[in-house]
Design a protein around this motif. Structure first.
Motif, PDB file in Angstrom:
ATOM      1  N   GLU A 127      68.457  47.335  33.180  1.00  0.00           N
ATOM      2  CA  GLU A 127      67.909  48.368  32.312  1.00  0.00           C
ATOM      3  C   GLU A 127      66.785  49.038  33.085  1.00  0.00           C
ATOM      4  N   THR A 128      66.936  50.345  33.298  1.00  0.00           N
ATOM      5  CA  THR A 128      65.918  51.106  34.014  1.00  0.00           C
ATOM      6  C   THR A 128      65.308  52.120  33.055  1.00  0.00           C
ATOM      7  N   SER A 129      64.308  52.812  33.532  1.00  0.00           N
ATOM      8  CA  SER A 129      63.703  53.874  32.721  1.00  0.00           C
ATOM      9  C   SER A 129      64.688  55.026  32.517  1.00  0.00           C
ATOM     10  N   GLU A 130      65.795  55.023  33.263  1.00  0.00           N
ATOM     11  CA  GLU A 130      66.820  56.066  33.137  1.00  0.00           C
ATOM     12  C   GLU A 130      68.016  55.639  32.300  1.00  0.00           C
ATOM     13  N   GLY A 131      68.111  54.364  31.934  1.00  0.00           N
ATOM     14  CA  GLY A 131      69.241  53.910  31.138  1.00  0.00           C
ATOM     15  C   GLY A 131      69.663  52.494  31.492  1.00  0.00           C
ATOM     16  N   ARG A 132      70.756  52.087  30.875  1.00  0.00           N
ATOM     17  CA  ARG A 132      71.303  50.734  31.045  1.00  0.00           C
ATOM     18  C   ARG A 132      72.563  50.814  31.891  1.00  0.00           C
ATOM     19  N   PHE A 133      72.682  49.902  32.858  1.00  0.00           N
ATOM     20  CA  PHE A 133      73.841  49.862  33.742  1.00  0.00           C
ATOM     21  C   PHE A 133      74.396  48.442  33.750  1.00  0.00           C
ATOM     22  N   VAL A 134      75.702  48.328  33.609  1.00  0.00           N
ATOM     23  CA  VAL A 134      76.357  47.025  33.657  1.00  0.00           C
ATOM     24  C   VAL A 134      77.393  47.075  34.764  1.00  0.00           C
ATOM     25  N   SER A 135      77.350  46.087  35.615  1.00  0.00           N
ATOM     26  CA  SER A 135      78.273  46.008  36.736  1.00  0.00           C
ATOM     27  C   SER A 135      78.916  44.631  36.745  1.00  0.00           C
ATOM     28  N   GLN A 136      80.221  44.608  36.885  1.00  0.00           N
ATOM     29  CA  GLN A 136      80.946  43.338  36.919  1.00  0.00           C
ATOM     30  C   GLN A 136      81.682  43.238  38.256  1.00  0.00           C
ATOM     31  N   TRP A 137      81.453  42.137  38.955  1.00  0.00           N
ATOM     32  CA  TRP A 137      82.051  41.949  40.271  1.00  0.00           C
ATOM     33  C   TRP A 137      82.939  40.718  40.282  1.00  0.00           C
ATOM     34  N   ARG A 138      84.033  40.824  40.971  1.00  0.00           N
ATOM     35  CA  ARG A 138      84.861  39.672  41.289  1.00  0.00           C
ATOM     36  C   ARG A 138      84.741  39.532  42.792  1.00  0.00           C
ATOM     37  N   GLY A 139      84.073  38.490  43.238  1.00  0.00           N
ATOM     38  CA  GLY A 139      83.815  38.353  44.666  1.00  0.00           C
ATOM     39  C   GLY A 139      82.619  39.182  45.067  1.00  0.00           C
ATOM     40  N   LEU A 140      82.605  39.575  46.336  1.00  0.00           N
ATOM     41  CA  LEU A 140      81.422  40.271  46.842  1.00  0.00           C
ATOM     42  C   LEU A 140      81.802  41.359  47.843  1.00  0.00           C
ATOM     43  N   PRO A 141      82.217  42.535  47.358  1.00  0.00           N
ATOM     44  CA  PRO A 141      82.455  43.664  48.263  1.00  0.00           C
ATOM     45  C   PRO A 141      81.152  44.068  48.967  1.00  0.00           C
ATOM     46  N   ARG A 142      81.243  44.839  50.020  1.00  0.00           N
ATOM     47  CA  ARG A 142      80.086  45.174  50.857  1.00  0.00           C
ATOM     48  C   ARG A 142      78.886  45.763  50.103  1.00  0.00           C
ATOM     49  N   PRO A 143      79.055  46.799  49.254  1.00  0.00           N
ATOM     50  CA  PRO A 143      77.878  47.344  48.565  1.00  0.00           C
ATOM     51  C   PRO A 143      77.193  46.303  47.663  1.00  0.00           C
ATOM     52  N   GLN A 144      77.982  45.427  47.052  1.00  0.00           N
ATOM     53  CA  GLN A 144      77.417  44.402  46.189  1.00  0.00           C
ATOM     54  C   GLN A 144      76.791  43.279  47.030  1.00  0.00           C
ATOM     55  N   ALA A 145      77.334  43.039  48.220  1.00  0.00           N
ATOM     56  CA  ALA A 145      76.731  42.055  49.130  1.00  0.00           C
ATOM     57  C   ALA A 145      75.333  42.509  49.540  1.00  0.00           C
ATOM     58  N   ASP A 146      75.142  43.802  49.702  1.00  0.00           N
ATOM     59  CA  ASP A 146      73.813  44.329  50.020  1.00  0.00           C
ATOM     60  C   ASP A 146      72.827  44.040  48.888  1.00  0.00           C
ATOM     61  N   VAL A 147      73.277  44.200  47.650  1.00  0.00           N
ATOM     62  CA  VAL A 147      72.434  43.897  46.489  1.00  0.00           C
ATOM     63  C   VAL A 147      72.118  42.406  46.464  1.00  0.00           C
ATOM     64  N   ALA A 148      73.136  41.571  46.647  1.00  0.00           N
ATOM     65  CA  ALA A 148      72.944  40.114  46.634  1.00  0.00           C
ATOM     66  C   ALA A 148      71.992  39.680  47.742  1.00  0.00           C
ATOM     67  N   ASN A 149      72.167  40.216  48.942  1.00  0.00           N
ATOM     68  CA  ASN A 149      71.292  39.847  50.062  1.00  0.00           C
ATOM     69  C   ASN A 149      69.850  40.262  49.800  1.00  0.00           C
ATOM     70  N   LEU A 150      69.654  41.424  49.200  1.00  0.00           N
ATOM     71  CA  LEU A 150      68.305  41.857  48.858  1.00  0.00           C
ATOM     72  C   LEU A 150      67.666  40.879  47.879  1.00  0.00           C
ATOM     73  N   LEU A 151      68.390  40.517  46.826  1.00  0.00           N
ATOM     74  CA  LEU A 151      67.848  39.582  45.839  1.00  0.00           C
ATOM     75  C   LEU A 151      67.565  38.220  46.472  1.00  0.00           C
ATOM     76  N   LEU A 152      68.486  37.748  47.320  1.00  0.00           N
ATOM     77  CA  LEU A 152      68.318  36.431  47.958  1.00  0.00           C
ATOM     78  C   LEU A 152      67.122  36.383  48.897  1.00  0.00           C
ATOM     79  N   SER A 153      66.804  37.499  49.535  1.00  0.00           N
ATOM     80  CA  SER A 153      65.700  37.521  50.499  1.00  0.00           C
ATOM     81  C   SER A 153      64.369  37.924  49.866  1.00  0.00           C
ATOM     82  N   SER A 154      64.352  38.138  48.565  1.00  0.00           N
ATOM     83  CA  SER A 154      63.141  38.604  47.881  1.00  0.00           C
ATOM     84  C   SER A 154      62.405  37.437  47.217  1.00  0.00           C
ATOM     85  N   ALA A 155      61.391  37.791  46.447  1.00  0.00           N
ATOM     86  CA  ALA A 155      60.606  36.791  45.718  1.00  0.00           C
ATOM     87  C   ALA A 155      61.438  36.061  44.667  1.00  0.00           C
ATOM     88  N   VAL A 156      62.543  36.642  44.221  1.00  0.00           N
ATOM     89  CA  VAL A 156      63.405  35.983  43.224  1.00  0.00           C
ATOM     90  C   VAL A 156      64.495  35.152  43.895  1.00  0.00           C
TER      91      VAL A 156
END
Length: 173
Positions: A127-156
């Protein structure tokens, strides 16, 4: 001549005001992540039923610029709550800016093509200040791997890495 000068002056004022106005950058208000070993049943964009082992993480922005994070996991039918953690404002701001610049979280559905039994299912609700977004993934395609890697390397990353490790153990059912 004076009328033309007045119009020109008015036009210059409008242009100056328009160029100085910049819309506020989007903010992440909440991020909910659900990882599961089996497909996630949904109704109207909300998870209804998750069969098997799963990991949940929720991050909610706070008015002071920091974020509150919680996690839980279910393994072999036993639910374990993680630690409630505060992500400091500078770390949350850095994560938020990097996250919003990635396109992978905006895709509604995607499939990485991994074979069944070696794949995780992901439901990401932002949920952003611009709206709500829902994304469903089966596996980890490249653009979603970038999101996962960012989260894994962050404070969370630490609770997410732990939850991911539990879900991807070779002896999991």
């Amino acid at each position: 001549m004076r009328a033309n000068l007045a119009w020109l002056l008015g036009l210059l004022c409008v242009v100056a005001l328009a160029s100085s106005f910049r819309p506020a950058k989007p903010r992440v208000l909440s991020l909910r992540l659900l990882l599961a070993t089996r497909p996630i049943s949904q109704s109207q964009g909300q998870p209804v039923f998750v069969d098997g082992d799963c990991f949940r993480m929720g991050i909610f922005a706070r008015p002071d610029g920091s974020a509150q994070m919680s996690s839980s996991r279910r393994q072999d039918g036993v639910i374990t709550n993680g630690i409630l953690t505060t992500v400091p404002a500078p770390e949350w701001s850095a994560l938020e800016g990097s996250f919003l610049s990635l396109p992978g979280w905006r895709e509604k559905q995607c499939d990485g093509g991994e074979p069944e039994g070696q794949v995780l299912y992901t439901l990401l609700e932002i949920e952003t200040s611009e709206g709500r977004f829902v994304s469903q993934w089966r596996g980890l395609p490249r653009p979603q791997a970038d999101v996962a890697n960012l989260l894994l390397s962050s404070a969370v990353g630490p609770p997410l890495r732990q939850g991911l490790a539990e879900l991807t153990k070779p002896d999991r059912k």
